[in-house]
Design an enzyme around this catalytic site. Sequence first.
Site, PDB file in Angstrom:
ATOM      1  N   GLU A  91       0.828  -1.207   0.000  1.00  0.00           N
ATOM      2  CA  GLU A  91       0.000   0.000   0.000  1.00  0.00           C
ATOM      3  C   GLU A  91       0.861   1.255   0.000  1.00  0.00           C
ATOM      4  O   GLU A  91       1.946   1.272   0.571  1.00  0.00           O
ATOM      5  CB  GLU A  91      -0.863   0.061   1.267  1.00  0.00           C
ATOM      6  N   CYS A 340      -3.625   1.538   8.289  1.00  0.00           N
ATOM      7  CA  CYS A 340      -2.433   1.062   7.587  1.00  0.00           C
ATOM      8  C   CYS A 340      -2.520  -0.449   7.392  1.00  0.00           C
ATOM      9  O   CYS A 340      -2.701  -1.205   8.343  1.00  0.00           O
ATOM     10  CB  CYS A 340      -1.187   1.423   8.400  1.00  0.00           C
TER      11      CYS A 340
END
Length: 361
Positions: A91, A340
């Site tokens: 990511e 996250c």
Amino acid sequence: MKPSIHSLTHQTMQEWVLEQGEKKFRADQIWEWLYRKRVQSFEEMTNLSKDLIAKLNDQFVVNPLKQRIVQESADGTVKYLFELPDGMLIETVLMRQHYGLSVCVTTQVGCNIGCTFCASGLIKKQRDLNNGEIVAQIMLVQKYFDERGQDERVSHIVVMGIGEPFDNYNNVLNFFRTINDDKGMAIGARHITVSTLGLAHKIRDFADEGVQVNLAVSLHAPNNELRSSIMKINRAFPIEKLFAAIEYYIETTNRRVTFEYIMLNEVNDGVEQALELAELLKNIKKLSYVNLISYNPVSEHDQYSRSPKERVLAFYDTLKKKGGNCVVRQEHGTDIDAACGQLRSNTMKRDRQKAVAAVNP
């Protein structure tokens, strides 16, 4: 599998062109094509010879990442899911700040630290990213804006994505060298922040590097008992050892350290913990700064919830009254997979479900 050309720092690029029998200035030309003109293929480097372009194509790729998913938030936050050459997923997040465009990069596939509130650690570390794969995240985010004709430039970087940056120390340092180089993206070192979960020996090493990159430490608790219960790294690097390293960093660099503190309802967010934190920071409060962070819930960690506003403000007020420098961090991307590692984790879960459905229709 060919490496990315972004894996070369400016110095190693110069060494490479000399090894190919080329003049040293060719490295500057390649560098300008990559980071100023931001081309996507070696064939676009029109002032290079066909022979040199062939050598580049033979030994490198420009972009090692494939864009899988882009999520855009109403607040302007953009979350990217990239696929690596080996099929693994990472990511990257773009955040719009009042001071410019800030990108949060990933440094590892998965994480072994095992913080009990974090989506990143749901999948154990598979491998480190090389510095070219870290640089490529910045380049693809910049490309996202270039292709839309938006005259905006990535101006700040936070190394706070999936993984522990100091567990991938050399690649992260080379990433800094590349992205900070004044012939390339030229992002100032003081516009870059690296966050560690508390690898004390690496904090000492980082102090000795002499780089101007900012340091942040994920603290999240003011005492060993509580910190060990939510962050297993504290068993290896308890607060005493961690703060000895932080004090060494401050003495060596005379630079401020930012402490990240995620607010977990009725876990670490009480006035008692705020007083403990103020006591912990009292000797370094002039060169310390605390970010109070709202928790983004993760379904697999349902024992935690975000602190209500009144508890956050009580914690903040207590710390401020004790002379602490702190701020309640602005939230980003709350209407998308904000935590996250959450987008990656959710995508992998869906991919597994599709695979099972295909086998058992």
